[in-house]
Scaffold this active site. Structure first.
Site, PDB file in Angstrom:
ATOM      1  CE  LYS B  84      -3.897   1.878   2.702  1.00 15.59           C
ATOM      2  NZ  LYS B  84      -4.685   1.707   3.946  1.00 15.59           N
ATOM      3  CB  SER B 159      -7.908   3.505   3.100  1.00 17.93           C
ATOM      4  OG  SER B 159      -7.099   2.830   4.046  1.00 17.93           O
ATOM      5  CB  SER B 183      -8.189   0.503   5.858  1.00 17.48           C
ATOM      6  OG  SER B 183      -8.877   1.743   5.916  1.00 17.48           O
TER       7      SER B 183
END
Lengths: 440, 440
Positions: B84, B159, B183
């Site tokens: 990420k 996210s 997330s």
């Protein structure tokens, strides 16, 4: 004009304990002295919210019986003590200085009160506190302002104002208070006595109404440092070790631009002590951290009362609580980060010194309700001035002691000594060396 | 319309590792597969912000050489992994999904990346994150929304949306994400893969850009639970013990009134599991605690940027940050108290169960930018719906796993399993028993 002091003025715990054991006096007689002084000076000083004559006399008789039977609970056995009205004593009203608790009577003792009783102390009553301890002036309370025995037109300081006035006026030889930003040390200094705030957590705060949990400390007030040490030990404080303390001088101007005469009076006691420089940015960061954390935590304690019955608060306290309620959470988060960073500065701060010395309060006692003082033609806000030199040590959780350091224009001045947790023996040794000169 | 999946779709880490060691494939060839899929699916899914072909091929060649020389770093050795874009990889841009960091290139690896490299994993690139991870929808990022491989018109969830899309599309067999309120688990569930958020602190968050330090967790996303377990162990997670887990069903309606079809699909996997009742007041208190703590901590992280350059934030993120900045500190103080109280409820919550089961997300993937969905004629706000069933376990810091649990109207649904720290072995055992039925 000063009041006529009570029996305990100028008497220390060690002498009283000796007299008791030598049979020159009884706990009952000492308690009667305390009760008489509380009654005589009550209207003038407003030091007490509640005087518990019956309970005190009963406890005193028990103390006498125990001593007669050979049970000796130690240095506080049979001696009268006053307790701040924010600290729970089972069966006695605890108003917290507020109309919100006008009729509240707790049914259990605070942990520190349990320890006092176990040490044989005689609790004579509850002393006036600034409403919810939320103010260093000691003049906003549901039962009126506590007054300074040196000049009753002046504030005692606060928030443990009644405890300081009761000791300074000789009503009791010892009182218990709480200190979140200086609430033990400020009134002790302004009234001309000693006060000790231990390391954070050294005395449990269970049964004490919270002001700001991150900074709340239970502390002791007495005529001198030695009596604070005796009381601290009886409350469970551990003090060991010794050695010659290296004392460094902190110029208070690095924290607050106060009364130069106060600085000079305290500096004069330090002889050739080296000056300690505060770390870069320390003063600003510690003040921001103190005010933000205290505001948010205090507003959290009172949010329900603020919503349900705001009219029951004193007007000034209400205004301050409303402002505190608006401090945004992200500043609290940052302040907690700062607190951790500041804790990491302690070693730098002390350097090769064991004890830091500075004035306790950078001004002398203002008048009751006075909120600005003139210093060299400048107008200075009273509240930040009172807190400026004491609150940093709440943020860092360090032991801090104030001892009488003479007077400026007839008003008492305090010498503050600060150490690292574990260094309390050196702190009290430093006080013993430095303070007699001030009192002499 | 679903995309054509990449090479890794349907392939698990154990099979890939076996093929590598049996000489049926090389790390270089696997990396080339990942790079090809990333390129082919890039425009459609927007899963990657940065693809590091050169770095990945170099790492893959090294992995091949090591294996050839007899050095075996374990189950991730030579396998492609995506990271990420909120997690630092030395030498690769880390945009955090924000124009504020458009040109930022860290020079050290995050702790979890160091561990990945030590385990021989090949880092192929950085995946799209919702701006600063501040949103569960995954559709507000400086490099555009990540898209759901099942239907690219729909959100991936966030996210860690790019990480979920990259795994679900078969571009990589494993990705790393962060999970502050869900997330990792939300996009895993919406995209039809598995995702694991360990206990708070089980994987160090050093080198991860903070969203809300009290709740931030590093987590893993893969095709199935077994691969999450393998990756978790390689990242330093400890999983030991076994035993037959007692699984209890938590009716999601106690936390959020979502899509009844989702509840039914997940409940069907649980057989005759007993129902677990949430403690009185749990749902409201945990949501208040989650939102207040997260708001204040996130606003603290971004206060400087909010003041200096608000125009660089995505408009929705900016609006939410401004609201977060106004949450008063006293609510944060109360929320921290609630968090401690809630932590004390864990034993009550689990009772005689080892694992709690419920849907991961109470709705299926909405369209990109959709903020309200219709459920049985009701209008439901998307963001609180996405977070409702995952965020409680961030507040309590409990290990939580999502595994694919079939589909509703063609869209993936996740089964979430939650345990107490130390009970991870039982959690994965429960997943192995329950999940195959869902996939079958």
């Amino acid at each position: 004009m000063p009041i006529s002091p009570g029996f305990f003025a100028g008497r220390d715990l060690t002498g009283l304990a000796r007299d008791l054991r030598d049979g020159r006096v009884t706990a009952t007689a000492l308690t009667e002295r305390a009760l008489a002084a509380a009654e005589a000076l009550g209207p003038e000083l407003n030091a007490f919210v509640t005087v518990d004559a019956a309970g005190a006399l009963k406890a005193a008789r028990q103390a006498d019986e125990e001593l007669a039977a050979g049970t000796d609970r130690g240095p506080l056995h049979g001696l009268p003590v006053a307790v701040k009205d924010l600290i729970m004593v089972a069966g006695l009203p605890a108003t917290m200085g507020s109309r919100h608790f006008a009729r509240y009577v707790p049914d259990t003792d605070a942990a520190c009160v349990t320890r006092l009783r176990a040490a044989g102390a005689v609790i004579v009553g509850k002393t006036t506190t600034h409403e919810f301890a939320y103010g260093p002036t000691g003049d906003r309370s549901a039962n009126g302002p506590s007054r300074n025995p040196v000049d009753p037109a002046r504030m005692s300081g606060g928030s443990s104002g009644g405890s300081a006035a009761a000791v300074a006026a000789g009503i009791v030889p010892l009182a218990i208070g709480t200190d979140t930003g200086g609430s033990v040390r400020i009134p002790a200094a302004l009234c001309g006595i000693a006060g000790f705030k231990p390391a954070y957590g050294a005395i449990p705060a269970d049964g004490v109404f919270p002001l700001s949990a991150s900074y709340d400390h239970v502390g002791v007030l007495a005529g001198g440092a030695e009596d604070c040490l005796i009381a601290y030990r009886c409350l469970g404080g551990e003090v060991s070790g010794d050695g010659s303390p290296a004392v460094g001088w902190v110029d208070p101007a690095g924290l607050f631009d106060g009364d130069a005469r106060v600085t000079a009076a305290v500096r004069a006691l330090l002889g050739d002590a080296a000056e300690v420089r505060l770390p870069e940015g320390f003063a600003g960061e510690v003040w921001e951290t103190y005010t933000v954390v205290q505001s948010c935590e205090t507003a959290a304690v009172h949010a329900g009362r603020l919503e349900r019955a705001p009219e029951l608060f004193d007007a000034e306290v209400l205004e301050r609580l409303r402002a505190a309620s608006e401090v945004p959470g992200w500043r609290y988060v940052r302040a907690l980060e700062s607190r951790r960073r500041l804790a990491g500065m302690v070693e730098t701060l002390f350097g090769r010194h064991d004890v830091l010395a500075m004035p306790t309060v950078p001004i002398t006692a203002p008048l009751i309700d006075q909120r600005e003082v003139e210093l060299d033609g400048r107008s200075v806000a009273v509240r930040p001035a009172l807190l400026a030199l004491t609150s940093p040590w709440n943020v860092l959780g360090l032991p801090a002691l104030t001892v009488p350091a003479g007077t400026v224009a007839g008003l008492p001045v305090g010498l503050q000594l600060v150490c690292r947790p574990g260094d309390e023996a050196r702190l009290f040794t430093a006080a013993a060396r430095l303070a007699p000169a001030a009192l002499g």
